[in-house]
Design a protein around this motif. Structure first.
Motif, short mmCIF file in Angstrom:
data_model
loop_
_atom_site.label_atom_id
_atom_site.label_comp_id
_atom_site.label_asym_id
_atom_site.label_seq_id
_atom_site.Cartn_x
_atom_site.Cartn_y
_atom_site.Cartn_z
N GLU A 49 -19.80 -0.32 6.76
CA GLU A 49 -20.91 -0.41 7.72
C GLU A 49 -21.43 -1.83 7.80
N ARG A 50 -21.48 -2.51 6.67
CA ARG A 50 -21.98 -3.89 6.63
C ARG A 50 -21.11 -4.81 7.48
N PHE A 51 -19.80 -4.73 7.32
CA PHE A 51 -18.90 -5.62 8.06
C PHE A 51 -18.91 -5.28 9.55
N LEU A 52 -18.86 -3.99 9.88
CA LEU A 52 -18.85 -3.61 11.29
C LEU A 52 -20.15 -4.03 11.97
N GLY A 53 -21.24 -4.00 11.22
CA GLY A 53 -22.50 -4.48 11.79
C GLY A 53 -22.46 -5.96 12.11
N LYS A 54 -21.89 -6.75 11.22
CA LYS A 54 -21.78 -8.20 11.45
C LYS A 54 -20.85 -8.51 12.63
N LEU A 55 -19.84 -7.65 12.84
CA LEU A 55 -18.84 -7.91 13.88
C LEU A 55 -19.23 -7.32 15.23
#
Length: 513
Positions: free
Chosen positions: A282-288
């Motif tokens: 979730e953290r990475f998808l949020g940044k992307l």
């Protein structure tokens, strides 16, 4: 133990990594340096030989790349390839001009005739096919040089001054299209430079383990473990060097292939390693979210990896070193000197400006992919890890063209899994060196169940290669492609069209982004 070294000076040619790889195949260590490297730095490597690469420029133009002419006064053998050959001729009193259309301009496979009394061609056939790619030619050969190869169109295909150990070839001996090309490089290394062949993975492993122990001392090391070949070999190497001072952090960024996070954890949890899995999807998808440009994707992922490692390190206690499985092509493709940045690797060009560790340790940064596999076997890693298909650090982020969403990730995971499953069933998984699916951002009209659809186009990519620096598209049988296509369209929602990528590297890269 210090290895004999050959320096490859990079003038911007497309096969420059391949030249270095061919030298290493001959059991001789080499490094690629930008052509602008000061002569003192080149000589500090104590090279037994120097190779000038090809390049896209013309040596007679004022803005073309050149070298310090004093390089020819050091008593070191030099092999010039294509542009490198013309550069040598230009510097030593010859004359290079643009070829006329109907004379010495040559491209592609060319029948060539060799003087086998020259050391470069000793023991080889007197004629064969070479791979040409030049629009200039050596109109006047420098004094002291002999003509030792010619084609039907060009009298100056290869020149040499054996008294000084200078050799120049207009073709590319490093590519597979040139018959006996690696034998010519071998002759230059052994018959001209006096190579001993002292570059082996056994020696590299022993020397690197000793060097890591000295560098790390009693410090702690945090390794970015993806489960791929590079990071797995780095883990084995560091484990032998520093034992339980090593902690391996596997960051599941939510962009892995289907079930891959669980598979990586299963592969390493029983290998006497301090293994930590961090679920950060979730953290990475949020940044992307909202990001479409591929370089931005890579840099965002690179920085977020570091931030996760820093946070995990604080939980462990004081960690001095961050270790990565960076290999030599990562360094070169991310840009060296004036070399073009082909793509920023998340562990090289994607690193942020500030990293909260004492130092980054990259024990594989001088190795090519096949050397890394050989080192893994030397260290006793199992075959399923050593021969694992390459998977990019940014994962599916660079196999989803355009904006990334959780729905697109799931779609691609399911489609890619079917592709890989059917390739394995067809027993093609060892013949095709890398194969994967790409979710394009193109949508098109289709018809399913008498109804209109407007869904995504999925691209399939398969390549065969020996070194991952050049690659040819894999000739997957039509029957297999047909089965894969029908399964994906029927089983994966959101895809109504399948295309197969038949582009080689170069001009394309293996990955789409």
């Amino acid at each position: 133990m210090s290895h004999q070294t050959v320096v490859v000076l990079d003038f911007g040619g497309q096969y420059n990594q391949l030249i270095a790889r061919r030298v290493r195949e001959c059991s001789v260590y080499c490094e690629v340096l930008p052509y602008k490297t000061p002569l003192a730095e080149v000589l500090a490597k104590k090279p037994i030989g120097i190779i000038f690469t090809g390049g896209p420029n013309s040596v007679y133009l004022n803005d073309s790349p050149h070298v310090d002419p004093a390089i020819f006064e050091q008593g070191i053998p030099v092999l010039g390839i294509c542009y490198g050959s013309q550069l040598m001729a230009h510097n030593l009193g010859g004359r290079v001009t643009a070829a006329e259309e109907d004379t010495a301009r040559e491209y592609g496979k060319t029948k060539t005739y060799f003087n086998t009394s020259c050391k470069l061609f000793q023991g080889l056939p007197t004629e064969g096919i070479t791979w040409m790619s030049h629009g200039d030619y050596m109109e006047k050969v420098p004094d002291g040089f002999s003509l030792v190869a010619h084609s039907d169109a060009c009298p100056n295909v290869a020149i040499c001054d054996e008294s000084r150990g200078f050799y120049g070839v207009q073709y590319h001996p490093e590519v597979n299209h040139t018959q006996h090309g690696i034998d010519m490089i071998h002759n230059f290394l052994y018959l001209v430079c006096g190579a001993r062949g002292d570059w082996t993975m056994g020696d590299y492993a022993r020397n690197t383990i000793d060097a890591l122990r000295k560098k790390v001392g009693d410090g702690k090391v945090l390794l970015a473990l993806s489960g791929g070949v590079d990071s797995s070999v780095a883990a084995a190497l560091l484990s032998k060097a520093v034992g339980d001072q090593l902690t391996c952090i596997f960051v599941d960024h939510g962009l892995m292939r289907k079930n891959e996070g669980d598979e990586v954890e299963a592969a390493f949890k029983d290998r006497s390693l301090n293994f930590v899995r961090v679920n950060a999807g979730e953290r990475f998808l949020g940044k992307l979210a909202g990001i479409s440009e591929p370089e931005k994707k890579r840099k965002i992922i690179g920085e977020e990896f570091i931030r996760v490692f820093e946070e995990e390190a604080k939980k462990i206690g004081q960690v001095d070193f961050l270790a990565q499985g960076t290999i030599y092509p990562d360094i070169i493709e991310s840009g060296m000197g004036d070399a073009a940045v082909i793509k920023s690797h998340h562990n090289v060009g994607g690193l942020p400006d500030y990293v909260d560790f004492k130092e980054i340790v990259e024990p594989l940064r001088l190795l090519f992919k096949d050397e890394t596999r050989a080192l893994g076997r030397e260290l006793g890693l199992p075959d399923y890890l050593v021969n694992r298909q390459p998977f990019p650090g940014p994962g599916l982020a660079i196999r989803i063209i355009g904006e990334i969403t959780p729905e697109k990730v799931t779609t691609l995971q399911d489609a890619d899994w079917i592709f890989r499953e059917e390739i394995a069933k067809a027993k093609l998984d060892r013949d095709i060196h890398q194969y994967f699916a790409v979710l394009t951002n193109m949508r098109s009209v289709g018809v399913m169940g008498d109804g209109r659809t407007y869904d995504y186009t999925l691209a399939l990519r398969g390549v065969t290669t020996t070194d991952f620096m050049t690659a040819d598209w894999a000739r997957i049988p039509y029957e297999t492609l047909d089965l894969i296509s029908r399964r994906i369209v029927n089983e994966v929602r959101g895809i109504n069209r399948i295309v197969y990528d038949i582009t080689s590297k170069p001009p394309a890269t293996i990955e789409w982004e």
